[in-house]
Design an enzyme around this catalytic site. Structure first.
Site, PDB file in Angstrom:
ATOM      1  N   CYS A  42       6.194  -7.411  10.747  1.00 42.99           N
ATOM      2  CA  CYS A  42       5.159  -7.750   9.761  1.00 42.99           C
ATOM      3  C   CYS A  42       5.274  -6.433   8.876  1.00 42.99           C
ATOM      4  CB  CYS A  42       4.058  -7.912  10.517  1.00 42.99           C
ATOM      5  SG  CYS A  42       2.631  -8.123   9.442  1.00 42.99           S
TER       6      CYS A  42
ATOM      7  N   CYS B  11       1.555  -4.915   9.097  1.00 46.99           N
ATOM      8  CA  CYS B  11       0.871  -4.282  10.114  1.00 46.99           C
ATOM      9  C   CYS B  11       0.817  -2.546   9.860  1.00 46.99           C
ATOM     10  CB  CYS B  11       1.796  -4.510  11.536  1.00 46.99           C
ATOM     11  SG  CYS B  11       0.982  -5.976  12.094  1.00 46.99           S
TER      12      CYS B  11
ATOM     13  N   HIS C 136      -2.993  -7.864  13.617  1.00 46.77           N
ATOM     14  CA  HIS C 136      -2.056  -8.978  13.176  1.00 46.77           C
ATOM     15  C   HIS C 136      -2.555 -10.247  13.400  1.00 46.77           C
ATOM     16  CE1 HIS C 136       1.785 -10.615  11.649  1.00 46.77           C
ATOM     17  NE2 HIS C 136       1.853 -11.329  12.518  1.00 46.77           N
TER      18      HIS C 136
ATOM     19  N   ASN D  41      -4.949 -16.136  -0.245  1.00 46.88           N
ATOM     20  CA  ASN D  41      -4.529 -17.372   0.015  1.00 46.88           C
ATOM     21  C   ASN D  41      -4.314 -17.567   1.568  1.00 46.88           C
ATOM     22  OD1 ASN D  41      -4.182 -18.790  -2.414  1.00 46.88           O
ATOM     23  ND2 ASN D  41      -2.242 -17.330  -2.709  1.00 46.88           N
TER      24      ASN D  41
ATOM     25  N   SER E 124       2.492 -15.910   2.695  1.00 45.29           N
ATOM     26  CA  SER E 124       3.977 -15.676   3.091  1.00 45.29           C
ATOM     27  C   SER E 124       3.804 -14.951   4.577  1.00 45.29           C
ATOM     28  CB  SER E 124       4.630 -14.636   2.254  1.00 45.29           C
ATOM     29  OG  SER E 124       3.628 -13.574   1.878  1.00 45.29           O
TER      30      SER E 124
ATOM     31  N   HIS F  57      -0.714 -12.344   8.687  1.00 41.09           N
ATOM     32  CA  HIS F  57      -1.546 -11.177   8.773  1.00 41.09           C
ATOM     33  C   HIS F  57      -2.692 -11.240   7.940  1.00 41.09           C
ATOM     34  CE1 HIS F  57      -1.764  -6.781  10.243  1.00 41.09           C
ATOM     35  NE2 HIS F  57      -2.506  -6.785   9.197  1.00 41.09           N
TER      36      HIS F  57
ATOM     37  N   HIS G 294      -4.716 -10.944   5.100  1.00 47.76           N
ATOM     38  CA  HIS G 294      -4.854 -10.122   3.966  1.00 47.76           C
ATOM     39  C   HIS G 294      -5.217 -10.730   2.706  1.00 47.76           C
ATOM     40  CE1 HIS G 294      -0.935 -12.241   3.440  1.00 47.76           C
ATOM     41  NE2 HIS G 294      -1.153 -11.922   2.512  1.00 47.76           N
TER      42      HIS G 294
ATOM     43  N   GLN H  15      -5.691 -10.571  -1.857  1.00 48.12           N
ATOM     44  CA  GLN H  15      -4.781  -9.835  -3.054  1.00 48.12           C
ATOM     45  C   GLN H  15      -5.813  -9.608  -4.036  1.00 48.12           C
ATOM     46  OE1 GLN H  15      -0.941 -11.320  -4.828  1.00 48.12           O
ATOM     47  NE2 GLN H  15      -0.783 -12.484  -2.833  1.00 48.12           N
TER      48      GLN H  15
HETATM   49  P1  H2U Z   1       0.882 -13.729   0.203  1.00 43.20           P
HETATM   50  O1  H2U Z   1       0.751 -13.879   1.545  1.00 43.20           O
HETATM   51  O2  H2U Z   1      -0.564 -14.279  -0.317  1.00 43.20           O
HETATM   52  O3  H2U Z   1       1.768 -14.197  -0.533  1.00 43.20           O
HETATM   53  O4  H2U Z   1       0.730 -12.253  -0.389  1.00 43.20           O
HETATM   54  C1  H2U Z   1       1.250 -11.113   0.444  1.00 43.20           C
HETATM   55  C2  H2U Z   1       1.967 -10.452  -0.878  1.00 43.20           C
HETATM   56  O5  H2U Z   1       2.692  -9.246  -0.426  1.00 43.20           O
HETATM   57  C3  H2U Z   1       3.199 -11.222  -1.790  1.00 43.20           C
HETATM   58  O6  H2U Z   1       2.516 -11.160  -3.030  1.00 43.20           O
HETATM   59  C4  H2U Z   1       3.488  -8.789  -1.182  1.00 43.20           C
HETATM   60  C5  H2U Z   1       4.198 -10.147  -1.877  1.00 43.20           C
HETATM   61  O7  H2U Z   1       4.551  -9.849  -3.304  1.00 43.20           O
HETATM   62  N1  H2U Z   1       4.563  -7.971  -0.452  1.00 43.20           N
HETATM   63  C6  H2U Z   1       4.939  -6.637  -0.773  1.00 43.20           C
HETATM   64  O8  H2U Z   1       4.133  -6.193  -1.585  1.00 43.20           O
HETATM   65  N2  H2U Z   1       5.783  -6.045  -0.002  1.00 43.20           N
HETATM   66  C7  H2U Z   1       6.706  -6.636   0.963  1.00 43.20           C
HETATM   67  O9  H2U Z   1       7.177  -5.783   1.603  1.00 43.20           O
HETATM   68  C8  H2U Z   1       6.560  -7.959   1.205  1.00 43.20           C
HETATM   69  C9  H2U Z   1       5.240  -8.935   0.545  1.00 43.20           C
HETATM   70 ZN    ZN Z   2       0.745  -7.697  10.728  1.00 38.68          ZN
END
Ligand code: H2U
Ligand code: ZN
Length: 352
Positions: free
Chosen positions: A59, A62, A121, A159, A167, A170, A172, A174
């Site tokens: 992840c 993490c 996580h 989201n 995506s 975990h 989180h 934004q």
């Molecule tokens: P979402 O799960 O809401 O997509 O948010 C995760 C964000 O994490 C996503 O916008 C970022 C993606 O651009 N990200 C990073 O900044 N670094 C990473 O190594 C992978 C994902």
């Molecule tokens: Zn994690």
């Protein structure tokens, strides 16, 4: 005295197709209850994934793991913030404008950050303890202070769930902050300013007062109210409202932050309990913009937009919704009753 509205529509709108007005977003929604009985042969969302480990070596959120950028996360124990490695907004963007006839564009300086809610996580806001949720609220407020010094609009959001395009499971959220006031908050700015000018009160405080004892309440606390708004678009949409004048997350005192942690915990557990599955949604705060004159018309609030109509059936905003206006199948009153009926235990025992 005879109330003309009650005269025209005894008991208020319920089962007949009707439109409801959203005084905050200045838009209408078509309510046509009863359509949920139609046979559904469409897409079913995949069944729920297996339980997650407390720590996942793969992840990128993490503690201690390396992200796509090659940067290693701190070994954090509470919350953790970093600049999105694939940021949608960047500070060095020039704020220039361009126009040719009717075609216009403007540069948008800004920033995007990722907010980790917990080092664990396997948790979500619904399984985190109230003190841990309070830590997330403090992080939202601290980020608002920091980004509000540079940008006009600070959008805190989460989201949750693959259905919403998250995506990574975990826990989180934004923040995107930028130099422009985007469309939805700009409409809310206008409606709230107009209401204050007309009524001398904040629009959403009037809504909270009118709704506080009503059928659309999901969670009621001394300082907070969670409602399925009368004008909700998504089947189980809710609005989180402070019951006192508060313009931004940064204005919340200790007591209101603790109260919010408890209300959010209960709300999230009600959602997860509704279909007995982790509930997907987009959740986010609307607060007074920065670099403005007066902001007394602005009342802080959160919108929670979940896509599900049933456990594995999504509501799609297509056809009439895209071309004419939003439409919903179950009434906001039914949605609120179903969320209230979920049995939630008083406290969550999970640490972290
Ligand atoms: P979402 O799960 O809401 O997509 O948010 C995760 C964000 O994490 C996503 O916008 C970022 C993606 O651009 N990200 C990073 O900044 N670094 C990473 O190594 C992978 C994902
Ligand atoms: Zn994690």
């Amino acid at each position: 005295m005879i109330d003309p509205v009650v005269e025209a529509w005894p008991g208020g709108p319920r089962s007949e197709p009707h439109r409801r007005y959203d005084p905050l977003g200045d838009q209408w929604v078509l309510v046509s209850a009863g359509r949920t009985s139609r046979p559904w042969l469409g897409r079913r969302e995949p069944a729920i994934a297996a339980p997650r480990p407390r720590y996942d070596p793969d992840c990128y959120l993490c503690p201690g793991n390396v992200r796509a950028s090659g940067v290693r996360n701190e070994a954090y124990t509470g919350t953790f913030v970093f600049t999105n490695d694939f940021a949608a907004l960047r500070p060095e963007t020039p704020a220039r404008t361009w126009q040719e006839g009717l075609l216009r564009a403007e540069g948008q300086p800004g920033t995007s950050r990722v907010l980790c809610f917990s080092p664990r996580h396997d948790l979500t806001l619904s399984s985190m303890s109230e003190p841990a949720i309070r830590g997330v609220i403090d992080m939202w407020a601290q980020q608002t202070t920091e980004l509000g010094e540079h940008y006009r609009w600070v959008q805190v959001f989460e989201n949750r769930g693959a259905e919403m395009g998250a995506s990574n499971p975990h826990p989180h959220g934004q923040i995107w902050a930028g130099s422009a006031l985007p469309g939805a908050p700009s409409r809310e700015d206008a409606t709230q300013a107009a209401h204050l000018a007309r009524a001398g009160r904040r629009l959403l405080l009037d809504v909270a007062e009118q709704e506080a004892d009503g059928v659309r309440v999901v969670v009621r606390a001394p300082d907070w109210l969670v409602l399925v708004p009368f004008w909700a678009v998504w089947p189980f949409e809710t609005l989180v409202l402070p019951r006192r004048p508060v313009s931004r997350l940064t204005d919340l005192d200790d007591g209101m932050r603790d109260g919010l942690a408890s209300v959010l915990s209960e709300l999230m557990r009600r959602y997860d309990g509704l279909f007995d599955r982790p509930f997907p949604f987009s959740f986010g705060w609307h607060q007074a913009p920065f670099q403005e004159g007066a902001t007394d018309h602005w009342q802080l609030h959160a919108h929670l937009y979940p896509p599900l109509l049933e456990a594995q059936v999504r509501k799609f905003m297509v056809g009439y919704e895209l071309l004419a206006e939003a439409q919903r199948d179950i009434t906001p009153e039914d949605a609120a009753a179903r969320l209230r009926a979920v049995a939630v235990s008083q406290a969550v025992a999970v640490p972290g």
